[in-house]
Write an enzyme that holds these catalytic residues in place. Structure first.
Site, PDB file in Angstrom:
ATOM      1  N   ARG A  88       0.680  -1.205   0.044  1.00  9.98           N
ATOM      2  CA  ARG A  88       0.036   0.124  -0.011  1.00  9.98           C
ATOM      3  C   ARG A  88       0.881   1.364   0.012  1.00  9.98           C
ATOM      4  O   ARG A  88       0.196   2.301  -0.086  1.00  9.98           O
ATOM      5  CB  ARG A  88      -0.889   0.002   1.207  1.00  9.98           C
ATOM      6  CG  ARG A  88      -2.327  -0.487   0.941  1.00  9.98           C
ATOM      7  CD  ARG A  88      -3.204  -0.082   2.064  1.00  9.98           C
ATOM      8  NE  ARG A  88      -4.468  -0.199   2.354  1.00  9.98           N
ATOM      9  CZ  ARG A  88      -5.280  -1.263   2.466  1.00  9.98           C
ATOM     10  NH1 ARG A  88      -4.607  -2.360   2.631  1.00  9.98           N
ATOM     11  NH2 ARG A  88      -6.380  -1.371   2.654  1.00  9.98           N
ATOM     12  N   ARG A 127     -21.516  -2.007   4.174  1.00  3.24           N
ATOM     13  CA  ARG A 127     -20.882  -3.674   4.410  1.00  3.24           C
ATOM     14  C   ARG A 127     -21.336  -3.971   5.633  1.00  3.24           C
ATOM     15  O   ARG A 127     -21.325  -3.430   6.812  1.00  3.24           O
ATOM     16  CB  ARG A 127     -19.513  -3.551   4.123  1.00  3.24           C
ATOM     17  CG  ARG A 127     -18.992  -3.247   2.942  1.00  3.24           C
ATOM     18  CD  ARG A 127     -17.404  -3.928   2.931  1.00  3.24           C
ATOM     19  NE  ARG A 127     -16.500  -3.250   3.618  1.00  3.24           N
ATOM     20  CZ  ARG A 127     -15.332  -3.233   3.103  1.00  3.24           C
ATOM     21  NH1 ARG A 127     -14.941  -3.653   1.944  1.00  3.24           N
ATOM     22  NH2 ARG A 127     -14.401  -2.697   3.938  1.00  3.24           N
TER      23      ARG A 127
HETATM   24  P1  AMP Z   1      -8.386  -3.602   4.215  1.00  2.00           P
HETATM   25  O1  AMP Z   1      -8.963  -4.896   4.775  1.00  2.00           O
HETATM   26  O2  AMP Z   1      -7.412  -4.068   3.133  1.00  2.00           O
HETATM   27  O3  AMP Z   1      -8.981  -2.448   3.982  1.00  2.00           O
HETATM   28  O4  AMP Z   1      -7.512  -3.216   5.497  1.00  2.00           O
HETATM   29  C1  AMP Z   1      -7.858  -2.787   6.829  1.00  2.00           C
HETATM   30  C2  AMP Z   1      -7.047  -1.721   7.239  1.00  2.00           C
HETATM   31  O5  AMP Z   1      -5.733  -2.654   7.717  1.00  2.00           O
HETATM   32  C3  AMP Z   1      -6.440  -0.755   6.602  1.00  2.00           C
HETATM   33  O6  AMP Z   1      -7.325   0.426   6.855  1.00  2.00           O
HETATM   34  C4  AMP Z   1      -5.034  -0.592   7.212  1.00  2.00           C
HETATM   35  O7  AMP Z   1      -5.237   0.230   8.542  1.00  2.00           O
HETATM   36  C5  AMP Z   1      -4.628  -1.911   7.555  1.00  2.00           C
HETATM   37  N1  AMP Z   1      -3.820  -2.367   6.738  1.00  2.00           N
HETATM   38  C6  AMP Z   1      -4.015  -3.548   5.681  1.00  2.00           C
HETATM   39  N2  AMP Z   1      -3.225  -3.631   4.919  1.00  2.00           N
HETATM   40  C7  AMP Z   1      -2.049  -2.915   4.954  1.00  2.00           C
HETATM   41  C8  AMP Z   1      -1.009  -2.352   4.499  1.00  2.00           C
HETATM   42  N3  AMP Z   1      -0.455  -3.153   3.442  1.00  2.00           N
HETATM   43  N4  AMP Z   1      -0.253  -1.380   5.008  1.00  2.00           N
HETATM   44  C9  AMP Z   1      -0.724  -0.620   6.041  1.00  2.00           C
HETATM   45  N5  AMP Z   1      -1.948  -0.692   6.574  1.00  2.00           N
HETATM   46  C10 AMP Z   1      -2.683  -1.767   6.140  1.00  2.00           C
END
Ligand code: AMP
Length: 217
Positions: A88, A127
């Site tokens: 990310r 969701r």
């Molecule tokens: P997601 O389910 O991919 O939307 O991720 C949920 C939350 O997890 C995000 O809003 C971040 O707080 C954290 N997160 C997930 N992947 C990453 C990543 N690659 N880098 C930093 N934070 C992450």
């Protein structure tokens, strides 16, 4: 074969990654899911990540990168990963490349789902998931038969802490600022394919499969 699936929150990465895993055999690795598991299990990493996640902020690079790269070279991920939500940031992208290169692997393609912010907000705030069995719903596209109750097991439906409108707006804003350099990085590497993430789930899956550099039986 290692593939990155990226895109803003609410673009449907999780849903599409599960479908792509089924159709291609690539193994889905979601850093968001891994982090939520750490938080639920109250591990040290989960405790460190919890604050950032509940505020909709990114978890520090070092924590996420170590967690993700710890998995990549062990079964079931040894013959290729479909990364969802990772990398990310540009630093994560570089760390991933270096780690893969050390084992003669590389990112073969980056599929980037796109959708307008208003649609993303609508998707995020609608969701819901069952607190008991984890089944997923959406108030607009896939509502449960009875309000707030899981069709499958009768459990109560919950929304993720970070799907509130305020937090979802922060996540979208951050995606545009922190995510843009990652997209640029992959554009320069000639790996980025933008894929329209609007429309029905099967329609988007077909577009993603068309963009994948592999033959699906
Ligand atoms: P997601 O389910 O991919 O939307 O991720 C949920 C939350 O997890 C995000 O809003 C971040 O707080 C954290 N997160 C997930 N992947 C990453 C990543 N690659 N880098 C930093 N934070 C992450």
């Amino acid at each position: 074969m290692d593939i990155v699936l990226m895109g803003p929150p609410g673009a449907g990465k999780g849903t599409q990654a599960a479908r792509l895993q089924e159709k291609t055999g690539l193994v889905h690795l979601s850093t968001g899911d891994l982090l939520r598991r750490h938080v639920a299990d109250r591990t040290e990493l989960g405790n460190q990540a919890y604050g950032c996640m509940s505020r909709g902020e990114l978890v520090p690079d070092e924590l996420v990168t170590t967690m993700a790269l710890d998995q990549v070279f062990s079964p079931p991920y040894t013959s290729g990963v479909l990364f969802d939500g990772f990398p990310r940031t540009r630093a994560q992208a570089v760390a991933l490349e270096e780690a893969l290169a050390s084992r003669q692997r590389r990112v073969a393609a980056v599929l980037c789902l796109t959708a307008p912010d208003e649609l993303l907000l609508q998707r995020l705030t609608g969701r819901r998931a069952c607190g008991d069995c984890g089944a997923g719903y959406h108030l607009l596209d896939k509502p449960p038969a009875a309000d707030g109750v899981c069709d499958a097991c009768g459990g109560g439906l919950l929304s993720r802490d970070d799907d509130s409108e305020e937090t979802a707006r922060i996540r979208l804003r951050d995606h545009h600022t922190v995510g843009a350099p990652v997209e640029d990085h992959y554009v320069r590497a000639g790996l980025l394919h933008r894929v329209d993430g609007t429309g029905g789930v099967p329609e988007v899956t077909e577009r993603l499969l068309d963009a994948l550099p592999l033959t699906v039986p």
